[in-house]
Design a protein around this motif. Structure first.
Motif, mmCIF file in Angstrom:
data_model
loop_
_atom_site.group_PDB
_atom_site.id
_atom_site.type_symbol
_atom_site.label_atom_id
_atom_site.label_comp_id
_atom_site.label_asym_id
_atom_site.label_seq_id
_atom_site.Cartn_x
_atom_site.Cartn_y
_atom_site.Cartn_z
ATOM 1 N N SER A 92 79.274 92.316 36.119
ATOM 2 C CA SER A 92 80.007 91.617 37.174
ATOM 3 C C SER A 92 81.509 91.568 36.943
ATOM 4 O O SER A 92 82.197 90.799 37.569
ATOM 5 C CB SER A 92 79.484 90.204 37.287
ATOM 6 N N SER A 93 81.999 92.401 36.097
ATOM 7 C CA SER A 93 83.450 92.350 35.873
ATOM 8 C C SER A 93 84.213 93.170 36.912
ATOM 9 O O SER A 93 85.417 93.300 36.825
ATOM 10 C CB SER A 93 83.763 92.828 34.457
ATOM 11 N N HIS A 106 72.712 91.003 31.098
ATOM 12 C CA HIS A 106 74.139 90.734 31.214
ATOM 13 C C HIS A 106 74.637 91.483 32.423
ATOM 14 O O HIS A 106 74.584 92.697 32.471
ATOM 15 C CB HIS A 106 74.866 91.258 29.971
ATOM 16 N N SER A 107 75.077 90.762 33.420
ATOM 17 C CA SER A 107 75.359 91.457 34.668
ATOM 18 C C SER A 107 76.654 92.245 34.584
ATOM 19 O O SER A 107 77.573 91.902 33.846
ATOM 20 C CB SER A 107 75.461 90.459 35.805
ATOM 21 N N GLN A 151 61.304 71.188 47.952
ATOM 22 C CA GLN A 151 60.307 70.494 47.169
ATOM 23 C C GLN A 151 60.022 69.140 47.804
ATOM 24 O O GLN A 151 60.904 68.525 48.393
ATOM 25 C CB GLN A 151 60.797 70.315 45.738
ATOM 26 N N GLY A 204 73.500 95.001 50.268
ATOM 27 C CA GLY A 204 73.317 93.578 49.996
ATOM 28 C C GLY A 204 74.172 92.712 50.899
ATOM 29 O O GLY A 204 74.761 91.727 50.473
ATOM 30 N N MET A 207 61.606 90.639 38.158
ATOM 31 C CA MET A 207 61.952 89.225 38.328
ATOM 32 C C MET A 207 62.765 88.707 37.158
ATOM 33 O O MET A 207 63.798 88.094 37.312
ATOM 34 C CB MET A 207 60.660 88.415 38.476
ATOM 35 N N ASN A 208 62.284 89.026 35.969
ATOM 36 C CA ASN A 208 62.987 88.525 34.802
ATOM 37 C C ASN A 208 64.043 89.503 34.297
ATOM 38 O O ASN A 208 64.349 89.572 33.130
ATOM 39 C CB ASN A 208 62.003 88.226 33.679
ATOM 40 N N HIS A 219 67.207 89.754 34.396
ATOM 41 C CA HIS A 219 68.587 89.303 34.413
ATOM 42 C C HIS A 219 69.286 89.726 33.145
ATOM 43 O O HIS A 219 69.322 88.992 32.179
ATOM 44 C CB HIS A 219 68.675 87.788 34.521
#
Lengths: 362, 362
Positions: free
Chosen positions: B9-10, B6-7, B340, B58, B1-2, B4
């Motif tokens: 994503s380049s 540095h993705s 919410q 995905g 979950m945590n 994340h």
DNA sequence: GCCAAAATGATTGGCGTCAATCAATAAATG
DNA sequence: CATTTATTGATTGACGCCAATCATTTTGGC
């Protein structure tokens, strides 16, 4: 007499397309397209004809078709402080919950963790994403001139930059999405003042660090209100607890024991687990009026347990939603859409949300 | 979950299409499409292959392409009480401000005005739109069995019905978007109680009519809190003022003059212009603690003028946004998305929205 | 192993817009 | 008037998905 009036909008089952506009304007599709997309090389007369036809038919470009054709994808990044902070866990959880929905609209969001509140870390993170060619980024920032240069480097590549929760140097970001922390502090002060109803009082303030701009702003707002409107309430010197639960606990205990006349507590920053612990172990009968910030699992519980009376919250979910909307709008047409102010929200025991995304443990 | 980091994503960021899924799954596009759109007549084995490929890549369906191809348009209607009511003016204004944006997404919204809070009028209005073939409607409703039949007539044609601000018979609508009015009343009571800080008090309550469910709920919530937690505060019998400013003014004057020990006022409903007028002309030096509902121009001003101390608001803008989102989601896949809770919002002098663009003071 | 039923493959014409190309016409220039 | 230049028209192939058709293969029952 009891007629119900339909509003101006009729029942146009046929939504006009750009072809319809061209036809109505008496020009070719190509010309209508040139006007619609401002490609230039169109005579004023034709521009006018097309625009008139658009108004007449009530033409609005079909966003789905446009996005499809344009092959537009939005590459966004959120730069959030790393660490176990309950508030930012809430933020991350909310972004995660939106991921699928966003992807359906070709919006790709990356969360990048940065060193919390350290200028050097923030600066480094900014520089390291400068080449990543994001369309937009939201940054939990610092109001420091040192990051102007990396910001400008990023912006010079066409990336839209917005501040989130905590602002960036004003001239070097496109927008700020977050509450006004002076107002948040004033709000805390107002409620605390009201709850004293003209009686004497002494407030123990606990803060993280006055280097953090949000804390400083809140403290200022709070003190201003008390001084202006509640002169019978005395402000004790703030105890600095660095948002650390243990230090907060110690501070509360000090207030409980060494300063017996304290009637209220205000915690400007984080570390409320410590505050609640101290209050739970409190043997004094008389209770404090207690104001804290950010609705997370433990502050929610403390509100129900009557250890805390008021929570001032900044609604991170809404902040995220707005950051996304604003970024998309700015990327699309470089104009932010007008939105109602984001405002500090007051929670008491009775207006708590019951289905919550904020009960994520930290 | 945590997780994340540095993705990475380049990359060119190739978003997978359904063709890619078919290829990866080793089936034809047609089969992938059959799975994706649940058309049936597919072997379990193939279904699994396709679903696995979707996860692996995905894949998320491109909403723009789907909407375009589907030629989907959303025909929505909002049934709002007619008349000069400040609150519903706010609602209408907000819808108007969204019209263009909505139309770009093929969402067409019609506002239909109905006779405020009269069962017969509401019933007639509902019947008269039954043939209009809306995809969805949002109704400011009444909790009355008399409108069950028209509601069912509308729903039988596939129209989605949601309650807005004031609920409909629970079993005959898909969702309710509005605050919990018991909670709203409790919240008002809580703040009024806090502001008495253990002192004696007497509250004059003013309400529109106890036939209106929202007023009844608020009154109940308010009374409950006072009785439970603030026994020193006495509740005077509510004065019924039918949301009429003149009657409200008279009621306040009565409280001011004939009931000299009143320490607080709570107006459950509308007509606050009358309340403010009375307070402005008040010659008594001792002031009331005053709680009202709905942030509109005059209550906003009264808050700043210190004639009113707290405004409980239900954020109509957000209600509209949510009604639209919910209707769209229900029409698309007949499942409301989790959101919410909508919660009564507390305004004091210090957390009012200013509606200017959000620039931090420096 | 035959035949019907079930499953799969292959292909197609939109949806409305974008972005481009190329041809055709109108206007401006000297 | 011839020649640029500016403006229009006509058309087309994506974009990714939907919905449909028709052909072909696989499966299961007997």
């Amino acid at each position: 007499m009891n007629k119900h009036a339909h509003s101006e909008s009729s029942q146009p089952l046929k939504i006009p397309t750009l072809s319809d506009v061209a036809l109505a304007a008496g020009v070719s599709y190509a010309t209508a397209d040139r006007v619609s997309n401002e490609r230039g090389n169109v005579a004023d007369k034709s521009v006018r004809k097309v625009r008139d036809a658009m108004d007449a038919l009530g033409y609005v470009r079909n966003a789905a078709a446009a996005n499809l054709s344009r092959r537009r994808t939005y590459r966004l990044a959120f730069l959030l402080p790393k660490g176990p902070n309950a508030f930012f866990s809430r933020v991350r959880a909310h972004i995660d919950s939106l991921l699928n929905h966003l992807q359906a609209d070709q919006i790709n969001v990356t969360i990048i963790e940065i060193d919390a509140f350290e200028i050097e870390g923030l600066k480094r993170s900014l520089l390291s994403i400068a080449d990543a060619a994001y369309d937009g980024i939201a940054v939990v920032g610092l109001h420091s001139p040192e990051i102007v240069e990396p910001l400008e480097k990023i912006r010079s590549q066409g990336t839209i930059v917005v501040g989130l929760v905590s602002d960036l140097p004003t001239l070097h970001r496109e927008a700020y999405i977050g509450i006004n922390n002076v107002a948040a502090g004033r709000t805390a002060g107002r409620l605390l003042g009201l709850a004293h109803a003209d009686k004497q009082g002494r407030v123990q303030i606990i803060a993280g660090s006055l280097k953090a701009r949000d804390h400083k702003d809140r403290l200022k707002g709070f003190s201003d209100v008390i001084r202006e409107d509640y002169p019978k309430i005395e402000l004790l010197d703030p105890i600095m607890a660095r948002d650390n639960p243990d230090k907060v606990k110690a501070a509360v205990n000090e207030a409980l024991i060494a300063k017996p006349k304290v009637t209220a507590l205000y915690n400007v920053g984080a570390g409320n687990t410590g505050l609640v612990e101290a209050l739970e172990q409190n043997t004094r009968k008389k209770r404090f009026f207690c104001v804290v910030h950010e609705l997370v699992q433990h502050s929610h519980k403390a509100l129900l347990n009557k250890h805390v009376d008021v929570v001032i919250d900044q609604r991170p979910d809404e902040e995220i939603d707005r950051a996304l909307t604003t970024l998309k709008a700015l990327i699309d047409d470089r104009t932010a859409l007008p939105m109602q102010d984001l405002v500090p929200t007051i929670y008491v025991r009775d207006n708590l949300p019951s289905n919550n995304s904020h009960t994520t443990p930290d």
